[in-house]
Design an enzyme around this catalytic site. Structure first.
Site, short mmCIF file in Angstrom:
data_model
loop_
_atom_site.label_atom_id
_atom_site.label_comp_id
_atom_site.label_asym_id
_atom_site.label_seq_id
_atom_site.Cartn_x
_atom_site.Cartn_y
_atom_site.Cartn_z
N PHE A 93 45.03 28.52 49.89
CA PHE A 93 45.01 29.92 50.31
C PHE A 93 44.03 30.18 51.45
CE2 PHE A 93 45.97 30.52 45.56
CZ PHE A 93 47.32 30.24 45.77
N LYS A 179 51.97 50.56 30.76
CA LYS A 179 52.47 50.65 29.38
C LYS A 179 53.25 51.95 29.22
CE LYS A 179 48.71 47.92 27.32
NZ LYS A 179 49.25 46.78 26.61
N HIS A 237 40.57 49.69 31.84
CA HIS A 237 41.58 50.25 30.93
C HIS A 237 41.12 51.52 30.22
CE1 HIS A 237 43.33 46.48 31.86
NE2 HIS A 237 42.78 45.76 30.90
#
Ligand code: BG6
Length: 489
Positions: A93, A179, A237
Site C-alpha cells: 500500500f 444496525k 459506538h
C-alpha cells in the site's frame, strides 16, 4: 426484484485477507449479491500485501464466505457469480509503483470505492497513491475504525486523507450505525409524535445504554491492549447511540442535517474532571470466571497477554448533557467484555406520575420504560402499568410490556448485518450512516479527558469475574443516584 437500484461500481478492498474482510466484508458483499443488490457490472478487487498464488487467496476468501454465511444462504449460482466478479492483486500500500496494475483493473467510467480494512497508519499513503495514479476523482474512500487513539492522532489520519479527498467522499465507518435497530431510533423518535413530545427532562428521569458482550479478546490482545474499552467502544459506538437518543430533530434526513444535530450533543457533554472521576466513571478488567457455563481465563491470562497490563475491558459511566432538553437527566453508559449476557439495549426511564393515588407500597413500580433492544431479539418494548386481573385483586398494579419484536412482527427471517447496509449506502453515495470528521473529534476530546484523568490519578481497573455484570463499583455508580441497572439478573 429489489426496490432500489444500485449503480455499477468497482469495489477495491485494501486488507482483503484480514480478519474484518474475511469475517464481515466479503460475507456482506455476498449477501448483497444474493439479494440482487450488486449491479451486474460491479467488480470486486481483493487487495493485500500477501504475495503468493492469487487462486489460493481467492480460495481463502471463498472459504470465509462459506464459513461466515449461514448454510441456508449459500446459493451455488450466486457464489459462482460473486467469485467471477473478483480479482486478487498483491500490492504494497505504500509503494507508488504497485498502484499501476490497479489502474488497469479499475473501470474509468465507474465510481471506485476504496475500502481501507487496514491499520489507519497506511490510510494517508493509500490516498496519496490513489491520487498519484489518477484515481482520486472517481473514488469514495471508506475508513474503518479506529481512526487514531486520541484527538491528536485522529487529526493526523483525517488530515492525511483530507489532503486528497473532500469530506463529501470520505465514509467513516461506525458499524453500529448500520444496525437495523439503530437506524430505527430515527424512525421511532421522529415518526411518532407520541415519543417526541415526552423526550426531554420534563418527562424522562434517566437513560441507560448497555452494550455487553460475552466474548473476551479473541486473539486481538495486541490491538485491544493498546486501546481498551473506552477507546474501542465508548468513543464510537456508545457515544453514537447517545447522540441518536439525545439529538434534536434534524430538519431533514440529509447526512449533514443529522450530523449537525449529533455534533451539538457531543459539544454539550459535560466535562468529567479528575476530581469527579471516581464518582462518575468505573473501569474494570475481567478476571477468570465462567461464561455460559464454561470456565474462561482472565484478561491477563489470555494468549499473548502481558500480565502487567492495566487496560480496561469494562467501562461504566454517567454522562450529563448540558442543554435545555437534557439538563438533570443522567445518561448511564456501560460496556464490557466477558459479561453475563450478550445484550445491547437502550432503556429510557420516564418519570413517575406527578401525583400518586395508589397504595404506597406499589410506588416503586410506577414508571414507564421504553426498552430498545438492539441485539439480540431486536425489538422495542414499552412497559406500561395496568391493573392485575381478578375479582380478588383490587387496584393492584403490575407492569407489563407492549412488545414489538421485529422478526416476528415483520416476518423477515433475516435481519441484515450492519455491514450489508453500510456497503450498500456507500455504493449509493449516501453518507447518512457515516461519521463526519468533527463528530470523531468531539468524541475524542471528551474521551481524552477521561484517559488523561486516569493517567494523572494512576487509576487501575477494578477486577470483575468473567460472566458477571462488571465490578461492584459499577452498581454503586448508579445506586448512588437511587437507581439500578435495568434487567441485570
Ligand atoms: C467492534 C469492537 O467495533 O465492535 C469489538 O472493536 C467489539 O471489540 C465489536 O467486539 C462489537 O460489535 P457487535 O456488532 O458484535 O456488537
Amino acid at each position: 426484484m429489489p426496490a432500489i437500484s444500485v449503480d455499477a461500481t468497482t469495489f477495491a478492498l485494501f486488507g482483503a485477507l484480514g480478519d474484518l474482510a474475511l469475517r464481515k466484508l466479503f460475507p456482506a458483499l455476498y449477501q448483497l449479491d444474493r439479494a440482487g443488490l450488486l449491479h451486474g457490472g460491479t467488480k470486486l478487487l481483493a487487495l493485500s500485501r500477501d504475495a503468493g498464488d492469487p487462486q489460493t487467496h481467492m480460495a481463502t476468501i471463498e472459504q470465509a464466505i462459506r464459513r461466515y454465511v449461514p448454510d441456508a444462504d449459500i446459493d451455488e449460482s450466486v457464489m459462482a457469480r460473486f467469485l467471477a466478479r473478483m480479482q486478487y492483486l498483491t500490492i504494497d500500500f505504500r509503494r507508488r509503483e504497485d498502484f499501476a496494475p490497479l489502474v488497469q483493473m479499475v473501470a474509468p467510467e465507474m465510481p471506485l470505492i476504496a475500502y481501507f480494512a487496514t491499520p489507519a497508519s497506511v490510510y494517508g499513503a493509500i490516498c496519496e497513491n490513489l491520487a498519484h495514479a489518477g484515481l482520486a476523482e472517481q473514488t469514495r474512500v471508506v475508513l474503518e475504525k479506529p481512526i487514531g487513539h486520541d484527538l491528536a492522532s485522529s487529526r493526523v489520519v483525517n488530515d492525511a486523507v483530507a489532503e486528497f479527498f473532500p469530506e463529501s467522499r470520505i465514509y467513516r465507518i461506525d458499524h453500529y450505525l448500520g444496525k437495523e435497530t439503530v437506524q430505527n431510533l430515527i424512525a421511532l423518535r421522529f415518526a411518532n409524535s407520541l415519543f417526541e413530545t415526552q423526550w426531554n427532562q420534563h418527562h424522562i428521569s434517566h437513560v441507560e445504554i448497555t452494550v455487553a458482550e460475552t466474548v473476551g479478546i479473541e486473539g486481538r490482545w495486541g490491538y485491544f491492549d493498546q486501546a481498551g474499552q473506552l477507546r474501542d467502544m465508548i468513543q464510537n459506538h456508545l457515544l453514537q447511540l447517545l447522540c441518536l437518543i439525545a439529538m434534536d430533530p434534524p430538519s431533514d434526513l440529509t447526512a449533514d442535517s443529522i450530523r449537525d444535530e449529533k455534533v451539538k450533543v457531543l459539544k454539550a457533554l459535560a466535562p468529567i474532571t479528575p476530581e469527579m472521576l471516581s464518582q462518575r466513571v468505573v473501569r474494570g478488567q475481567y478476571a477468570s470466571g465462567s461464561v455460559n457455563g464454561k470456565t474462561v481465563p482472565g484478561y491477563l491470562e489470555e494468549e499473548n497477554s502481558n500480565a502487567e497490563s492495566s487496560t480496561e475491558t469494562f467501562v461504566a459511566l454517567r454522562a450529563d448533557i448540558c442543554n435545555w432538553r437534557w439538563s438533570g437527566v443522567p445518561f448511564y453508559l456501560r460496556t464490557g467484555k466477558r459479561m453475563a449476557q450478550k445484550v445491547s439495549q437502550i432503556v429510557i426511564h420516564f418519570k413517575e406520575p406527578p401525583f400518586y393515588i395508589f397504595a404506597p407500597e406499589q410506588r416503586s413500580l410506577i414508571s414507564n420504560r421504553l426498552i430498545i433492544r438492539l441485539q439480540p431479539d431486536e425489538g422495542i418494548a414499552l412497559q406500561v402499568m395496568t391493573k392485575e386481573q381478578g375479582l380478588d385483586k383490587g387496584m393492584h398494579l403490575r407492569s407489563g410490556p407492549l412488545q414489538l419484536n421485529f422478526s416476528e412482527t415483520y416476518k423477515r427471517s433475516r435481519i441484515p448485518d450492519a455491514y450489508e447496509r453500510l456497503l450498500l449506502e456507500v455504493m449509493q453515495g449516501n453518507q447518512n450512516l457515516f461519521v463526519r470528521k468533527d463528530e470523531i473529534e468531539y468524541a475524542w476530546k471528551w474521551c481524552d479527558q477521561l484517559i488523561d484523568g486516569w493517567s494523572r490519578l494512576g487509576d487501575t481497573p477494578k477486577l470483575y469475574p468473567a460472566g458477571s455484570w462488571g465490578p461492584v463499583a459499577s452498581i454503586a455508580l448508579i445506586t448512588r443516584d437511587g437507581r439500578s441497572w435495568y434487567g441485570d439478573l
